[in-house]
Design a protein around this motif. Structure first.
Motif, PDB file in Angstrom:
ATOM      1  N   LEU A  78     -23.333  -1.238  63.054  1.00  0.00           N
ATOM      2  CA  LEU A  78     -22.873  -1.602  64.396  1.00  0.00           C
ATOM      3  C   LEU A  78     -23.301  -0.516  65.373  1.00  0.00           C
ATOM      4  N   MET A  79     -23.800  -0.935  66.518  1.00  0.00           N
ATOM      5  CA  MET A  79     -24.221   0.043  67.517  1.00  0.00           C
ATOM      6  C   MET A  79     -23.614  -0.322  68.869  1.00  0.00           C
ATOM      7  N   GLY A  80     -22.943   0.644  69.480  1.00  0.00           N
ATOM      8  CA  GLY A  80     -22.348   0.363  70.777  1.00  0.00           C
ATOM      9  C   GLY A  80     -21.723   1.613  71.374  1.00  0.00           C
ATOM     10  N   TYR A  81     -20.782   1.380  72.250  1.00  0.00           N
ATOM     11  CA  TYR A  81     -20.132   2.475  72.973  1.00  0.00           C
ATOM     12  C   TYR A  81     -18.716   2.662  72.454  1.00  0.00           C
ATOM     13  N   LEU A  82     -18.142   3.814  72.763  1.00  0.00           N
ATOM     14  CA  LEU A  82     -16.874   4.181  72.141  1.00  0.00           C
ATOM     15  C   LEU A  82     -15.678   3.366  72.653  1.00  0.00           C
ATOM     16  N   ASN A  83     -15.703   2.961  73.928  1.00  0.00           N
ATOM     17  CA  ASN A  83     -14.453   2.425  74.481  1.00  0.00           C
ATOM     18  C   ASN A  83     -13.907   1.179  73.765  1.00  0.00           C
ATOM     19  N   PRO A  84     -14.747   0.224  73.381  1.00  0.00           N
ATOM     20  CA  PRO A  84     -14.176  -0.910  72.626  1.00  0.00           C
ATOM     21  C   PRO A  84     -13.488  -0.470  71.328  1.00  0.00           C
TER      22      PRO A  84
END
Lengths: 274, 407
Positions: free
Chosen positions: A99-105
């Motif tokens: 999974l690749m994304g940003y921290l806030n979720p």
């Protein structure tokens, strides 16, 4: 050994390099994603980076930003992305999913709840773009205890000290961002990439994946000569952008998936003939 | 003056070495920015103790910005409100019309010291963009300002001002096309042009060292106020009031008073149509902690952690996050955070204009509104110091449109 490490070990034994497509989950529609994942595996993907959309993708260029916006228009949340992984795993228990994304979720879901669910659906690795090793202190032990590889980025500006820092806390592989800039930008300087990778290898034994700037079979093959893995994202997502509604004429989902897989197959065969 | 930054806050020693204010702040950015941020942190920590840098900054603040800004006793307003004595810290009298320039002067000098030839900035209403374009013009630095296309349309006059000053204004079409998206785009520019570019963030948010650095450049407001209130009233004020979007004017006023426990501090967020409607910009009042734009702080977000659109009549308060130090001051109870609706702010805008002949910015009108409310509950021996962070000239069209009066 984690599924990611096993995958790299087996590729190495066969003198092959990993092809890692990146797509944003839920782009252009939630129903498109899982069938596409299976099709990409059939087309030669060894590992899949599955993007979790975020409203404020600070490190991404326009192509991936728009993918996030298309996906969020259908309210694709982190929980729904994890459900997609569960669905994928019903018939594919072999291909690693990162999974690749940003921290806030992840913060919003809660670190413990996220890791528990990610482990339950068999996620193999997590790349959190805006969480450098310095800020990973709370999430890392949870991921490690769950056997999920935390994958970190390195950049042309990363010092040897930073490489050692990533080597100390990261696992699975290292994602080398080959350009100064955002995703989808500019052209690759192969000599520069080669020199940087050599420098990085002095400080880590982890497999090196290279992303940013890989646009076609030719660049994929060139990078495959230098790195352990080739990550291709914006080039695939551009196909979605060019051929999904509201663009006219929009392709049927099957035709769009075929187009993406054709590009992957071209990359695969170019990489296998180096 | 900057050399006295730490004065009065010996036991309050935030952020820590890694830029954290308790659980807030930090450096939540992509690896591609880590090197540039480290460079900036080192340069800042060096020059903030460098006598030559500090004396140049002091000279600029005096001769270019026009500091010190006066404190004015709003005697008539105090009588109308009927309670405490209201004092105004007149940041509206600064060059370019707001407190923003205190910070851009400081960061531009730092950029020059670091050998950077290109300045970028984000802006919402355009005040920080104008303040940045102003100092860039003066120092002969190339300047690019990112501004959401929605804001470009509603703040055409500030866009023109920036153009006159030689800056290039880039409309941002992504996301909600407002301040937060402008910040995203400026970060993308920075990461791409890292070798020659200095990013001047306009508020006390972003990755470390920005929250601390912008605070230290803005703390001149509080240091002057401390001395001026002593001169005017023989003691420190009982209450400080400032509006909070990102929170730079508020931190600038509060910071030198943090250790003076007898001084109460009130940060005023924008309640927009009302907190209950959900159409507001009040993360400290109604949001929850998360990570955005390089730091952990209170945010306006949905259950999935996606950032939601905010609303305020005041473009300068229309931001889904808030400086991490405010998050910490809230949690430790040192500052009190409240909110004021669009209607209440407009009422205060008119009252101050009519009673004192001072037209406040809509942002500052939120502070004025709460300051009046607060003063009315206090006795006439007590004092309330309101930070009048900017002047209202820029808001003529917004107010006239809101009230249906053609200009």
């Amino acid at each position: 050994m984690s599924r990611l490490s096993a995958t790299f070990a087996s590729l190495k034994a066969n003198h092959r390099k990993a092809l890692i497509p990146f797509i944003t989950a839920g782009d252009p529609t939630p129903g498109f994603t899982v069938p596409l994942l299976h099709a990409m595996v059939a087309a030669g993907a060894d590992i899949i980076e599955l993007g979790v959309p975020f409203s404020d993708p600070m490190a991404d260029g326009p192509v991936i930003q728009k993918a996030s916006e298309r996906s969020l228009a259908h309210h694709t949340s982190l929980r729904k992305v994890l459900n997609m992984v569960a669905e994928f795993r019903q018939t594919d228990k072999a291909t690693p999913i990162v999974l690749m994304g940003y921290l806030n979720p992840i913060e919003a879901m809660g670190y413990a709840a996220f890791v528990e669910r990610a482990k339950a659906v068999d996620v193999d690795g997590v790349i959190t773009v805006d969480m450098p090793p310095e800020e990973a202190g709370d999430l890392l032990p949870l991921l490690q205890a769950a056997g999920i590889d935390p994958v970190f980025l390195l950049a042309p500006t990363s010092t040897p000290e930073r490489v050692r820092k990533v080597d100390a806390v990261g696992s699975g592989y290292v994602y080398y961002v080959s350009l100064k800039g955002v995703t989808g930008a500019g052209n690759l300087d192969l000599d520069d990439v080669e020199a940087r990778l050599a420098g990085i290898r002095l400080n880590t034994q982890l497999p090196l994946g290279v992303g940013f700037g890989i646009k076609n079979a030719e660049t994929a093959a060139q990078i495959a000569k230098l790195a352990d893995a080739v990550v291709v994202g914006s080039a695939l997502i551009e196909l979605i952008e060019q051929h999904c509604a509201p663009v006219e004429p929009a392709l049927e989902e099957q035709a769009l998936s075929d187009l993406i897989c054709r590009m992957l197959r071209d990359m695969r065969s170019a990489m296998d003939t180096i | 003056m900057i050399a006295q930054v730490k004065q009065g806050s010996e036991s309050y020693d935030w952020p820590d070495a890694r830029g954290h204010f308790g659980p807030y702040g930090g450096v939540f950015v992509s690896e591609t920015l880590m090197h540039a941020i480290g460079e900036l942190r080192d340069a800042y920590q060096h020059y903030i103790k460098d006598p030559a840098f500090l004396s140049e900054l002091d000279l600029d603040l005096k001769h270019y910005v026009g500091r010190p800004s006066p404190i004015y006793h709003a005697a008539r307003l105090s009588r109308v409100v009927g309670g405490a004595q209201i004092y105004l810290k007149r940041e509206d009298l600064n060059h370019t019309g707001a407190h923003k320039v205190n910070n851009t002067v400081g960061q531009a000098l730092l950029a020059q010291r670091m050998g950077k030839t290109r300045i970028i900035a984000e802006t919402g209403a355009g005040q920080h963009g104008v303040a940045t374009a102003t100092v860039a013009a003066r120092l002969g630095l190339e300047c690019v300002v990112y501004m959401g296309s929605v804001d470009v349309a509603r703040q055409a006059q500030n866009v023109y001002r920036m153009n006159l000053l030689g800056a290039k204004v880039v409309p941002v079409e992504s996301g909600s096309k407002t301040l937060k998206d402008a910040l995203n785009e400026a970060m993308r520019d920075w990461v791409t042009n890292i070798d020659n570019t200095f990013y001047i963030i306009g508020t006390v948010a972003g990755p470390h060292p920005y929250p601390a650095m912008v605070r230290d450049f803005q703390a001149i407001i509080g240091r002057e106020s401390k001395q001026q209130m002593q001169e005017l009233t023989g003691r420190l004020p009982d209450h400080l009031v400032a509006c909070v979007g990102g929170g730079s004017n508020a931190i600038g006023l509060f910071y030198p008073f943090i250790k003076d426990a007898q001084v109460a501090m009130h940060g005023v967020e924008a309640a927009g149509d009302g907190i209950a409607t959900g159409r507001h910009s009040a993360p400290l009042t109604a949001g929850r902690p998360g990570v955005l734009h390089g730091n952990r702080t209170y945010l306006m977000e949905d259950d999935d952690g996606e950032i939601i659109e905010t609303h305020s009549i005041s473009a300068g308060l229309d931001y889904p996050g808030v400086g991490p130090e405010h998050a910490w001051l809230k949690d430790i109870g040192r500052a009190n955070y409240v909110s004021i609706t669009d209607q209440e702010a407009l009422h205060a805008f008119h009252t101050l204009t009519e009673k004192e002949g001072i037209i406040p910015a809509l942002e500052s009108s939120h502070a004025v509104a709460y300051g009046m409310k607060l003063a009315s509950t206090l006795s006439s021996e007590q004092t309330v110091l309101i930070n009048l962070s900017g002047r209202g000239d820029k808001d003529m069209k917004t107010v006239a449109d809101w009230e249906g009066k053609p200009l």
